[in-house]
Write an enzyme that holds these catalytic residues in place. Structure first.
Site, PDB file in Angstrom:
ATOM      1  N   TYR A  35     -28.998   6.955   3.004  1.00 45.23           N
ATOM      2  CA  TYR A  35     -29.165   5.543   3.750  1.00 45.23           C
ATOM      3  C   TYR A  35     -28.451   5.628   4.969  1.00 45.23           C
ATOM      4  O   TYR A  35     -27.440   6.266   5.241  1.00 45.23           O
ATOM      5  CB  TYR A  35     -28.781   4.283   2.983  1.00 45.23           C
ATOM      6  CG  TYR A  35     -27.512   4.344   2.187  1.00 45.23           C
ATOM      7  CD1 TYR A  35     -26.365   4.019   3.015  1.00 45.23           C
ATOM      8  CD2 TYR A  35     -27.256   4.514   1.012  1.00 45.23           C
ATOM      9  CE1 TYR A  35     -25.161   3.805   2.674  1.00 45.23           C
ATOM     10  CE2 TYR A  35     -26.043   4.491   0.250  1.00 45.23           C
ATOM     11  CZ  TYR A  35     -24.954   4.076   1.109  1.00 45.23           C
ATOM     12  OH  TYR A  35     -23.766   4.075   0.675  1.00 45.23           O
TER      13      TYR A  35
ATOM     14  N   GLU B 192       0.757  -1.189   0.096  1.00 47.22           N
ATOM     15  CA  GLU B 192      -0.047   0.031   0.016  1.00 47.22           C
ATOM     16  C   GLU B 192       0.952   1.333   0.068  1.00 47.22           C
ATOM     17  O   GLU B 192       1.688   1.283   0.945  1.00 47.22           O
ATOM     18  CB  GLU B 192      -0.959   0.032   1.294  1.00 47.22           C
ATOM     19  CG  GLU B 192      -1.548   1.173   1.400  1.00 47.22           C
ATOM     20  CD  GLU B 192      -2.481   1.768   0.160  1.00 47.22           C
ATOM     21  OE1 GLU B 192      -2.441   2.925  -0.044  1.00 47.22           O
ATOM     22  OE2 GLU B 192      -3.309   1.055  -0.356  1.00 47.22           O
TER      23      GLU B 192
ATOM     24  N   ASP C  17     -11.177  -1.068 -10.029  1.00 45.99           N
ATOM     25  CA  ASP C  17     -11.067   0.114 -10.585  1.00 45.99           C
ATOM     26  C   ASP C  17      -9.791   0.079 -11.588  1.00 45.99           C
ATOM     27  O   ASP C  17      -9.922   0.814 -12.475  1.00 45.99           O
ATOM     28  CB  ASP C  17     -11.221   1.461  -9.638  1.00 45.99           C
ATOM     29  CG  ASP C  17     -12.453   1.810  -9.019  1.00 45.99           C
ATOM     30  OD1 ASP C  17     -13.414   1.011  -9.659  1.00 45.99           O
ATOM     31  OD2 ASP C  17     -12.599   2.581  -8.056  1.00 45.99           O
TER      32      ASP C  17
ATOM     33  N   ARG D 124     -17.712   2.692   4.520  1.00 44.31           N
ATOM     34  CA  ARG D 124     -16.535   2.076   3.955  1.00 44.31           C
ATOM     35  C   ARG D 124     -15.201   1.610   4.821  1.00 44.31           C
ATOM     36  O   ARG D 124     -14.648   0.522   4.565  1.00 44.31           O
ATOM     37  CB  ARG D 124     -16.019   3.195   2.814  1.00 44.31           C
ATOM     38  CG  ARG D 124     -14.844   2.477   1.855  1.00 44.31           C
ATOM     39  CD  ARG D 124     -14.517   3.561   0.895  1.00 44.31           C
ATOM     40  NE  ARG D 124     -15.412   3.758  -0.196  1.00 44.31           N
ATOM     41  CZ  ARG D 124     -15.755   3.117  -1.145  1.00 44.31           C
ATOM     42  NH1 ARG D 124     -14.900   1.988  -1.545  1.00 44.31           N
ATOM     43  NH2 ARG D 124     -16.501   3.430  -2.110  1.00 44.31           N
TER      44      ARG D 124
END
Length: 396
Positions: free
Chosen positions: A223, A36, A303, A109
């Site tokens: 939501y 990462e 993605d 998330r």
């Protein structure tokens, strides 16, 4: 390059797709090095819908208890007309677990990323390294060499394979396909996001439901999350083919109402948007669809491979589907090159179809008169269960 030998598959990017890929590869018996580029693995605050097609895969990784503990299960998806709040369709979700093998789940998330990260850290087959950006790579005599950049400078390593899970601006994709025509481009839409304290949201909009409000050239999704303590809200506005020159990172409610042409929308929706003074800008960037994601022992995921506009809420779900297919492709001890070719064969057509359907859904959601009138009539005629069936091909 002067490589240090390794039999691990390198995954570049520790987002949701990269973490899911690491877990699926580990389950298939592969050693994984998860790199990462950020100094710390963390997500920005935003909501995320995980449909049953992805939920089944995460459950198969033994994560059911963690998924249930960190998510909220909506009872329905309600589609409304923004101008007057009229309910056009109500899709019931209560039977999703029985029909599709998993429920619809709503996450912050960061909560989903953290539970995947905890599972990855618990695996003996996964090594995680932060502050490590994969740069260039080359294959020689069947071996793959990578250059990894960190705060201590560049380092050259050998790997069994490389998976670029590093997002829409993927550096792995840039090195894999050195073509300026493949560069990211603006989708024509900007998302304005906010996490709202539930007590600031109109009472009628706090229920355990996903609400979708359709307007001309804009729509709103909101939501609840974390047991209903907060409400995730997103206003997506068409800006045109060129990204607006004004790049203000935040907007207040009244200016966002004006930008979305929602100043005369339904009162509850107007109150929801106007009450918040810190809507964060999130321009939506995409890339051209690829005919191939793979070259030898290098491939792409999520993605990096197939960025899509969020109109079907399938971006993360498709990355998770990629992860499962990667793990399955290594069955029988296949080499990385053979496994990646098998993975691409299993996934390319479906992911491209979802990309296309997502763009089409955006035109459907943002239609103006008279197409919007026809759309609304069709949704009312089909009914909520019919609308859910319309998208069942995604969830099965």
């Amino acid at each position: 390059m002067s490589p240090s030998a390794s039999d691990a598959v390198v995954v570049a990017g520790a987002g949701i797709g990269g973490l899911a890929a690491a877990l699926c590869l580990a389950r298939a018996g592969k050693r994984v090095a998860l790199f990462e580029k950020a100094p710390k693995i963390e997500e920005v605050g935003a909501g995320l819908q995980i449909a049953p097609n992805a939920g089944r895969i995460l459950q198969g990784l033994g994560l059911s208890a963690a998924l249930d503990a960190n998510s909220l299960l909506p009872e329905s998806i309600i589609i409304r007309r923004a101008t007057d709040g009229a309910e056009l369709s109500r899709m019931p979700l209560a039977g999703a677990r029985e029909r599709f093998g998993a429920p619809f789940r709503l996450f912050h998330r960061a909560d989903l990323q953290n539970l995947l990260l905890d599972a990855a850290r618990a695996s003996e087959k996964i090594a995680i390294r932060t502050d490590a950006r994969v740069g260039d790579f080359e294959e020689e005599d069947g071996k793959l060499f990578l250059r990894v950049h960190g705060s201590a400078g560049p380092e050259d390593i050998e790997a069994a394979g490389l998976i670029g899970a590093d997002g829409v601006r993927s550096s792995v994709r840039a090195f894999l396909f050195r073509d300026e025509r493949d560069a990211p481009f603006y989708s024509g839409c900007t998302a304005w996001r906010a996490l709202l304290p539930a007590e600031t949201v109109p009472t009628a909009l706090r229920a355990k439901e996903v609400n979708l409000w359709l307007g001309r050239g804009a729509h709103v999704v909101h939501y609840p999350l974390r047991g209903g303590e907060i409400v995730n809200a997103v206003v997506i506005v068409e800006d045109g083919e060129v990204e607006p020159a004004s790049n203000e990172p935040m907007r207040d409610g009244p200016s966002l109402l004006e930008a979305a042409d929602f100043e005369r929308c339904a009162p509850q929706l107007r109150d929801l948007i106007a009450s918040h003074d810190s809507w964060r800008r999130w321009p939506l960037w995409i890339r051209p669809a690829l005919r191939s994601w793979t070259r030898g022992a290098v491939t792409l995921l999520g993605d990096a491979a197939h960025p899509m506009v969020p109109f079907l809420a399938q971006g993360a779900a498709q990355a998770i589907e990629d992860a499962e297919a990667l793990g399955q492709a290594f069955a029988g001890g296949a080499s990385a090159a053979a496994a990646f070719a098998r993975y691409e064969g299993a996934r390319l057509s479906r992911a491209t179809a979802v990309q296309t359907a997502s763009r089409r859904q955006g035109r459907f959601a943002h239609a103006g008169f008279p197409l919007a009138q026809a759309r609304d009539a069709v949704m009312s005629l089909i009914g909520g269960r019919g609308m859910l069936e319309r998208n069942a091909w995604l969830y099965r």
